[in-house]
Design a protein around this motif. Structure first.
Motif, mmCIF file in Angstrom:
data_model
loop_
_atom_site.group_PDB
_atom_site.id
_atom_site.type_symbol
_atom_site.label_atom_id
_atom_site.label_comp_id
_atom_site.label_asym_id
_atom_site.label_seq_id
_atom_site.Cartn_x
_atom_site.Cartn_y
_atom_site.Cartn_z
ATOM 1 N N SER A 21 68.622 42.316 48.041
ATOM 2 C CA SER A 21 67.302 42.970 48.082
ATOM 3 C C SER A 21 66.640 42.939 46.708
ATOM 4 C CB SER A 21 67.412 44.419 48.579
ATOM 5 O OG SER A 21 67.894 44.453 49.909
ATOM 6 N N LEU A 26 63.193 39.422 48.115
ATOM 7 C CA LEU A 26 61.929 40.036 48.538
ATOM 8 C C LEU A 26 60.778 39.051 48.450
ATOM 9 C CD1 LEU A 26 62.285 43.552 46.851
ATOM 10 C CD2 LEU A 26 62.665 42.947 49.249
ATOM 11 N N GLU A 29 60.844 36.973 51.579
ATOM 12 C CA GLU A 29 60.299 37.721 52.708
ATOM 13 C C GLU A 29 58.781 37.809 52.624
ATOM 14 O OE1 GLU A 29 63.992 40.765 53.728
ATOM 15 O OE2 GLU A 29 62.271 41.482 52.590
ATOM 16 N N HIS A 30 58.276 38.043 51.428
ATOM 17 C CA HIS A 30 56.832 38.152 51.214
ATOM 18 C C HIS A 30 56.137 36.852 51.601
ATOM 19 C CE1 HIS A 30 53.691 40.593 49.038
ATOM 20 N NE2 HIS A 30 53.062 39.424 49.140
ATOM 21 N N ALA A 166 55.953 47.209 53.188
ATOM 22 C CA ALA A 166 56.945 48.192 52.761
ATOM 23 C C ALA A 166 56.648 49.583 53.309
ATOM 24 C CB ALA A 166 57.000 48.241 51.238
ATOM 25 N N GLY A 171 59.717 44.085 54.740
ATOM 26 C CA GLY A 171 60.193 43.568 53.465
ATOM 27 C C GLY A 171 59.048 43.119 52.587
ATOM 28 N N LEU A 173 57.536 42.028 48.470
ATOM 29 C CA LEU A 173 57.480 42.580 47.115
ATOM 30 C C LEU A 173 56.947 44.008 47.078
ATOM 31 C CD1 LEU A 173 56.146 39.409 45.251
ATOM 32 C CD2 LEU A 173 58.480 40.316 45.239
ATOM 33 N N ARG A 175 58.120 46.416 48.514
ATOM 34 C CA ARG A 175 59.258 47.347 48.475
ATOM 35 C C ARG A 175 59.571 47.763 47.043
ATOM 36 N NH1 ARG A 175 64.238 45.424 52.041
ATOM 37 N NH2 ARG A 175 65.003 47.390 51.157
#
Length: 244
Positions: A21, A26, A29-30, A166, A171, A173, A175
């Motif tokens: 993570s 991240l 995911e972004h 988030a 997920g 950035l 987060r």
């Protein structure tokens, strides 16, 4: 240390990049959320813009649809999705961002195809081209600069807004920013904001270069010459004509 100093320290820590993570995970995911949202918006909006722009009809409907879509905040959509079967997470964020990305793609595609000279269309039909050939070989190259502008605008907006994932258990950035708020860690908040802003700027730059490559004109020719020289291993000449 100041907030910016803490942010630099956070970004310079390799563990923050590589751990589970962490920033790299991240970031992936972004990018995935943003890419799927923009692609879905393009698949929905581009054909509609082409059909309406080529026919020269539906301008009022395009304006109304674009204005209505812009008037609905992404966070409001996420809140509505939270109490619907869509629920929380990346799926809800992707759908909301796709809705957010439709207006610029639809509007620019419509304007680009609507602006093609009618005489050019008639000349193409006079040469025996089918309707599909006129669109793909004549209208699309002429409308491409505006289409790419709409795509670039949508992509940058989506990348910059995807941090909202988030807030609904997704997920990306965002987060980092969300966790920073939870821990009252202003350095982490600023670091997350810097990463999102940098990614949006890189997205803008990448799509500008892609637009120059795809759009006929001097910019495309210069980039193709540079590519050919690079592949051939030849140095690029300077303005004075002397190779670097």
């Amino acid at each position: 240390m100041t907030g910016f100093g803490d942010a630099i320290a956070y970004l310079n820590d390799p563990l923050n990049w590589t751990r589970r993570s962490g920033i790299l995970e991240l970031l992936g995911e972004h990018l995935a959320i943003s890419a799927v949202a923009v692609l879905a918006a393009f698949v929905l909006a581009f054909p509609v813009g082409v059909a309406l722009g080529s026919a020269g009809r539906g301008g009022g409907a395009v304006v109304v649809l674009s204005n209505v879509s812009r008037a609905v905040p992404t966070l409001a959509l996420l809140t509505l999705f939270a109490v619907s079967p869509i629920g929380f997470g990346n799926r809800a964020t992707t759908i909301a961002l796709a809705v957010f990305a439709i207006p610029p793609i639809l509007t620019n595609t419509y304007v680009g195809f609507r602006g093609v000279d009618a005489d050019v269309r008639e000349a193409a039909r006079g040469m025996g081209m089918t309707r599909r050939q006129v669109i793909t070989r004549v209208e699309l190259p002429l409308a491409l600069p505006l289409v790419m502008t709409g795509l670039r605008t949508a992509a940058v907006q989506v990348v910059a807004t995807a941090g909202l994932a988030a807030l609904v258990g997704g997920g990306g950035l965002g987060r980092i920013v969300n966790l920073g708020f939870g821990q009252q860690d202003y350095g982490q908040i600023i670091a997350g904001a810097i990463l999102i802003a940098a990614l949006a700027l890189l997205t803008e730059l990448a799509l500008v270069l892609l637009s120059r490559v795809l759009t006929p004109g001097p910019g495309r020719a210069a980039l193709l010459r540079l590519r050919d020289r690079t592949v051939a291993g030849q140095p690029e000449p300077t303005a004075s004509g002397v190779p670097l």
